[in-house]
Design an enzyme around this catalytic site. Sequence first.
Site, PDB file in Angstrom:
ATOM      1  N   SER A 178      50.005  51.820  38.040  1.00  0.00           N
ATOM      2  CA  SER A 178      49.101  52.529  37.147  1.00  0.00           C
ATOM      3  C   SER A 178      49.842  53.651  36.442  1.00  0.00           C
ATOM      4  O   SER A 178      50.778  54.250  37.007  1.00  0.00           O
ATOM      5  CB  SER A 178      47.965  53.115  37.998  1.00  0.00           C
ATOM      6  OG  SER A 178      47.219  54.043  37.261  1.00  0.00           O
ATOM      7  N   LYS A 182      49.489  54.458  44.947  1.00  0.00           N
ATOM      8  CA  LYS A 182      50.214  53.572  44.010  1.00  0.00           C
ATOM      9  C   LYS A 182      51.682  53.980  43.951  1.00  0.00           C
ATOM     10  O   LYS A 182      52.578  53.131  43.952  1.00  0.00           O
ATOM     11  CB  LYS A 182      49.590  53.665  42.610  1.00  0.00           C
ATOM     12  CG  LYS A 182      48.248  52.986  42.499  1.00  0.00           C
ATOM     13  CD  LYS A 182      48.411  51.487  42.390  1.00  0.00           C
ATOM     14  CE  LYS A 182      47.175  50.757  42.847  1.00  0.00           C
ATOM     15  NZ  LYS A 182      47.322  49.332  43.011  1.00  0.00           N
ATOM     16  N   TYR A 240      44.353  58.131  45.608  1.00  0.00           N
ATOM     17  CA  TYR A 240      44.494  56.780  45.026  1.00  0.00           C
ATOM     18  C   TYR A 240      45.819  56.676  44.265  1.00  0.00           C
ATOM     19  O   TYR A 240      46.616  55.764  44.483  1.00  0.00           O
ATOM     20  CB  TYR A 240      43.312  56.458  44.085  1.00  0.00           C
ATOM     21  CG  TYR A 240      43.650  55.312  43.164  1.00  0.00           C
ATOM     22  CD1 TYR A 240      43.712  54.012  43.647  1.00  0.00           C
ATOM     23  CD2 TYR A 240      43.987  55.528  41.821  1.00  0.00           C
ATOM     24  CE1 TYR A 240      44.089  52.952  42.816  1.00  0.00           C
ATOM     25  CE2 TYR A 240      44.357  54.490  40.992  1.00  0.00           C
ATOM     26  CZ  TYR A 240      44.406  53.208  41.492  1.00  0.00           C
ATOM     27  OH  TYR A 240      44.783  52.177  40.681  1.00  0.00           O
TER      28      TYR A 240
END
Length: 338
Positions: free
Chosen positions: A124, A153, A149
Amino acid sequence: MVILITGGAGYIGSHAVVEFLLAGHDVVVLDNLCNSSQISIERIKKITGIMPKFLVGDIRDHQLLDQIFSRYAIDAVVHFAGLKAVGESVKDPLNYFENNVNGSITLLQAMKKANVFNLVFSSSATVYGEPKNMPISEECPTGVPTNPYGRSKLMVEQILKDTAASDPRWSVALLRYFNPIGAHSSGFIGEDPNGPPNNLLPYISQVAIGKLQELSVYGDDYPTKDGTGIRDYIHVVDLAKGHVAALKYITSRSDIHVWNLGTGVGYSVLEMIKAFEHNSGIKIPYRIVQRRLGDIAECWSNPSKALNDLNWKAELGLSEMIKDTWNWQSNNPNGYQD
Ligand code: NAD
Ligand code: WQD
């Protein structure tokens, strides 16, 4: 090739399954359905005429993974499975690290055991943190993502870099998505959020369909053209095609490769509202409220590396993104529950 697609019942995964099937690959989907519906798999068949093999199960299940790798002659893995709600990750970080980081490690271990070394990973733009200069190219250093989150990643990216460095048999693509929106033009598959949406376009479409009353615009005092946040929205079908191109590239080369998948164009929140109204004919009531914690002012990509290496670029513009979002939402007001 035979491709294992984790998280293939979800929003981006289901669109990628369609593109891999259309490109002539065999697909095995593994999804625990924690944030998706099996109906998406039936819809994939409606679109492609092909029913992918579908297994309900968890990427953290060592035994199941071993069985899958011994039963199917998997050549490559495209790894979408993971949890993605930013706010939820702040409330329950352990669950996010357990699922996204441990899940990825378990998958890598099973791949290594089965001698499968081709992997495409869903990363991302959040891994860039709060970059100083726009547009963001892959040479831009990764930053500190503002939430667990995003950090999950970045951790998986780091694990993959170390893993690829440890053994030349690995071929890994890190695909850094900007803001995926839209749906398949058939209206059969699309984004079906659980509960009130966190992201802009799903929220706008639920206001348009009458499920939500008004949109809160998170701040109009950013140093941007109209004061609202700017993002690089990319059509999910373009994004899905980027995975097919990335897999093709890595299967003939080893090592780890990073690509931004974006359009290179940024739109503000107010521009997105106007574009939605224009393309759907529906007025979107909105109110300016406080900034959302952790949001950055602007974020858009330099997508030229993907064009040079993969011969991939986003083909669909904002009006297609919005028309397809609205086509999906209006045909499936309750998502896959309809
Ligand atoms: P999604 O929630 O629709 O899809 C993820 C899928 O993974 C779901 O079907 C879910 O049931 C499944 N899953 C989750 N944990 C699992 C597990 N332990 N075992 C098996 N299946 C599991 O989300 P999405 O928007 O399609 O995102 C796909 C991937 O892309 C995610 O890794 C996400 O972090 C990443 N990503 C998404 C965006 C975005 O804006 N949507 C942006 C950048 C990156
Ligand atoms: C876009 C713009 C908001 C909702 C998030 C994750 C990121 C990635 C994609 C997975 C911003 C504004 C939003 C609303 C608003 N996911 N907004 N009202 O924040 O760029 O990225 O999704 O990797 O990690 O952080 O996307 O769609 O939430 O927001 O005004 O109700 O819309 O402030 O400017 P974001 P978004």
